[in-house]
Design an enzyme around this catalytic site. Structure first.
Site, mmCIF file in Angstrom:
data_model
loop_
_atom_site.group_PDB
_atom_site.id
_atom_site.type_symbol
_atom_site.label_atom_id
_atom_site.label_comp_id
_atom_site.label_asym_id
_atom_site.label_seq_id
_atom_site.Cartn_x
_atom_site.Cartn_y
_atom_site.Cartn_z
ATOM 1 N N SER A 143 0.847 -1.203 0.000
ATOM 2 C CA SER A 143 0.000 0.000 0.000
ATOM 3 C C SER A 143 0.875 1.243 0.000
ATOM 4 O O SER A 143 2.000 1.221 0.533
ATOM 5 C CB SER A 143 -0.877 0.017 1.256
ATOM 6 O OG SER A 143 -1.535 1.266 1.384
ATOM 7 N N TYR A 157 -1.622 -0.580 10.315
ATOM 8 C CA TYR A 157 -1.828 -1.077 8.947
ATOM 9 C C TYR A 157 -0.653 -0.652 8.053
ATOM 10 O O TYR A 157 -0.097 -1.459 7.299
ATOM 11 C CB TYR A 157 -3.151 -0.521 8.404
ATOM 12 C CG TYR A 157 -3.371 -0.739 6.929
ATOM 13 C CD1 TYR A 157 -3.893 -1.941 6.454
ATOM 14 C CD2 TYR A 157 -3.075 0.254 5.986
ATOM 15 C CE1 TYR A 157 -4.098 -2.142 5.098
ATOM 16 C CE2 TYR A 157 -3.273 0.070 4.630
ATOM 17 C CZ TYR A 157 -3.789 -1.137 4.194
ATOM 18 O OH TYR A 157 -3.990 -1.324 2.843
HETATM 19 P P1 NAP Z 1 -11.530 -5.683 0.344
HETATM 20 O O1 NAP Z 1 -12.426 -5.257 -0.748
HETATM 21 O O2 NAP Z 1 -11.894 -5.393 1.765
HETATM 22 O O3 NAP Z 1 -11.219 -7.239 0.182
HETATM 23 C C1 NAP Z 1 -10.385 -7.888 1.077
HETATM 24 C C2 NAP Z 1 -10.329 -9.351 0.718
HETATM 25 O O4 NAP Z 1 -9.405 -9.984 1.616
HETATM 26 C C3 NAP Z 1 -11.661 -10.055 0.881
HETATM 27 O O5 NAP Z 1 -11.846 -10.904 -0.224
HETATM 28 C C4 NAP Z 1 -11.487 -10.866 2.172
HETATM 29 O O6 NAP Z 1 -12.200 -12.108 2.181
HETATM 30 C C5 NAP Z 1 -10.006 -11.159 2.131
HETATM 31 N N1 NAP Z 1 -9.417 -11.484 3.434
HETATM 32 C C6 NAP Z 1 -9.206 -10.654 4.490
HETATM 33 N N2 NAP Z 1 -8.604 -11.329 5.483
HETATM 34 C C7 NAP Z 1 -8.428 -12.613 5.040
HETATM 35 C C8 NAP Z 1 -7.871 -13.783 5.592
HETATM 36 N N3 NAP Z 1 -7.352 -13.779 6.819
HETATM 37 N N4 NAP Z 1 -7.859 -14.906 4.852
HETATM 38 C C9 NAP Z 1 -8.355 -14.915 3.585
HETATM 39 N N5 NAP Z 1 -8.905 -13.837 3.012
HETATM 40 C C10 NAP Z 1 -8.944 -12.703 3.729
HETATM 41 O O7 NAP Z 1 -10.083 -5.036 0.190
HETATM 42 P P2 NAP Z 1 -9.271 -4.445 -1.057
HETATM 43 O O8 NAP Z 1 -9.367 -2.977 -0.971
HETATM 44 O O9 NAP Z 1 -9.603 -5.138 -2.307
HETATM 45 O O10 NAP Z 1 -7.791 -4.815 -0.575
HETATM 46 C C11 NAP Z 1 -7.004 -5.827 -1.168
HETATM 47 C C12 NAP Z 1 -5.561 -5.549 -0.821
HETATM 48 O O11 NAP Z 1 -5.192 -4.263 -1.323
HETATM 49 C C13 NAP Z 1 -5.278 -5.516 0.683
HETATM 50 O O12 NAP Z 1 -4.053 -6.139 0.962
HETATM 51 C C14 NAP Z 1 -5.200 -4.026 0.983
HETATM 52 O O13 NAP Z 1 -4.407 -3.749 2.112
HETATM 53 C C15 NAP Z 1 -4.593 -3.513 -0.295
HETATM 54 N N6 NAP Z 1 -4.814 -2.086 -0.537
HETATM 55 C C16 NAP Z 1 -6.065 -1.582 -0.727
HETATM 56 C C17 NAP Z 1 -6.223 -0.231 -0.959
HETATM 57 C C18 NAP Z 1 -7.559 0.423 -1.179
HETATM 58 O O14 NAP Z 1 -7.636 1.666 -1.245
HETATM 59 N N7 NAP Z 1 -8.640 -0.334 -1.318
HETATM 60 C C19 NAP Z 1 -5.106 0.623 -0.985
HETATM 61 C C20 NAP Z 1 -3.857 0.064 -0.783
HETATM 62 C C21 NAP Z 1 -3.718 -1.287 -0.575
HETATM 63 P P3 NAP Z 1 -13.816 -12.194 2.310
HETATM 64 O O15 NAP Z 1 -14.339 -11.723 0.973
HETATM 65 O O16 NAP Z 1 -14.106 -13.617 2.561
HETATM 66 O O17 NAP Z 1 -14.197 -11.279 3.422
#
Ligand code: NAP
Length: 248
Positions: A143, A157
């Site tokens: 991130s 985080y």
């Molecule tokens: P999201 O929409 O909240 O999705 C998170 C996913 O992770 C969900 O599918 C969830 O599973 C899964 N998950 C969480 N904990 C888990 C575990 N212990 N075991 C297996 N699966 C798990 O998040 P996102 O925004 O797409 O984020 C994806 C990645 O991008 C993350 O690493 C996040 O830190 C990074 N990121 C996001 C952003 C942003 O602005 N969105 C920015 C920078 C980095 P379920 O569907 O079963 O709940």
């Protein structure tokens, strides 16, 4: 060689966009999820309907035994892994360090860091040419927070993503001669459900004007970068970081 990808947290958000992109580009995809079975199965059905090979696999990637089982299932159902996208991650409600408990900090680190190490371990054991594998590629989803620190919001985080950056650097060198490439993407503000978990569903909208490009990013824009880093087009790229943060 058959292209087999595992996307942790692949049922929603950036993970789902990546699974869709990879499936549409010839990969058999394992869509890992923790609790939202419906989202993962809906995505898998959509991909299968297009003729893609895809399966949903439940596993909490912060738990070692479940990671071991996840990789065994992938071996059995799709074949030897060639691409790992370490994407599953969590965000806890915004607060200052003065209010954080050890329980919260450990939960963030276990879900965002230990999980990445465990999945890298299982992937490397299968990909390493010295262990009889055929090489492969790993992309860790970090991130922009690892550079910025997320003060007043979630330094825990941000620090977990700093660890992901260091894991990328170290592992990329450790396995370079084993035909495994390890790279990292660092998204900025991307429109997904994650911000609701942080206590502010409209966070990206609120901060969009402060981003040089004056908009948040879409999961598909991150997915395209991940797919490129996994592809043979990036055959001489390892240990690198791609910032997807609109200029921030
Ligand atoms: P999201 O929409 O909240 O999705 C998170 C996913 O992770 C969900 O599918 C969830 O599973 C899964 N998950 C969480 N904990 C888990 C575990 N212990 N075991 C297996 N699966 C798990 O998040 P996102 O925004 O797409 O984020 C994806 C990645 O991008 C993350 O690493 C996040 O830190 C990074 N990121 C996001 C952003 C942003 O602005 N969105 C920015 C920078 C980095 P379920 O569907 O079963 O709940």
């Amino acid at each position: 060689m058959k292209k087999v990808a595992l996307i942790t947290g692949g049922g929603r958000g950036i993970g789902a966009a990546t699974a869709r992109y990879l499936a549409n580009h010839g990969y058999a995809v394992g869509v890992n999820y923790k609790q939202n079975k419906q989202a993962a199965e809906l995505l898998v059905s959509e991909l299968q309907a297009k003729g893609c090979e895809a399966i949903a696999i439940q596993a909490d990637v912060s738990i070692e035994s479940e990671v071991v089982e996840l990789f065994s299932t992938l071996d059995r159902e799709l074949g030897r892994i060639t691409a790992l996208v370490n994407n599953a991650g969590i965000l806890m409600p915004q607060m200052k360090i003065t209010d954080m408990t050890a329980e919260r900090i450990n939960k963030v680190l276990t879900n965002n860091v230990t999980s990445y190490f465990l999945c890298c371990r299982e992937a490397v054991r299968r990909m390493s040419i010295s262990a009889g594998g055929y090489g492969g590629a790993i992309v860790n989803v970090s991130s922009a927070a690892s550079r910025i620190g997320a003060p007043g919001e979630y330094v825990d985080y941000a620090a977990s993503k700093g660890a992901v950056d260091t894991l990328t650097t170290g592992l990329s060198v450790e396995v370079a001669s084993d035909s495994i490439r390890v790279n990292c993407v660092r998204p900025g503000f991307i429109y997904t459900d994650m911000h609701a978990d942080g206590g502010e569903p409209d966070r990206v909208k609120r901060l969009a004007s402060k981003i040089p490009m004056e908009r948040g990013g879409e999961p598909e824009e991150v997915a395209a970068a991940i797919a490129w880093l996994l592809s043979d087009e990036a055959s001489y790229v390892t240990g690198t970081f791609m910032d997807l943060a609109g200029g921030r």
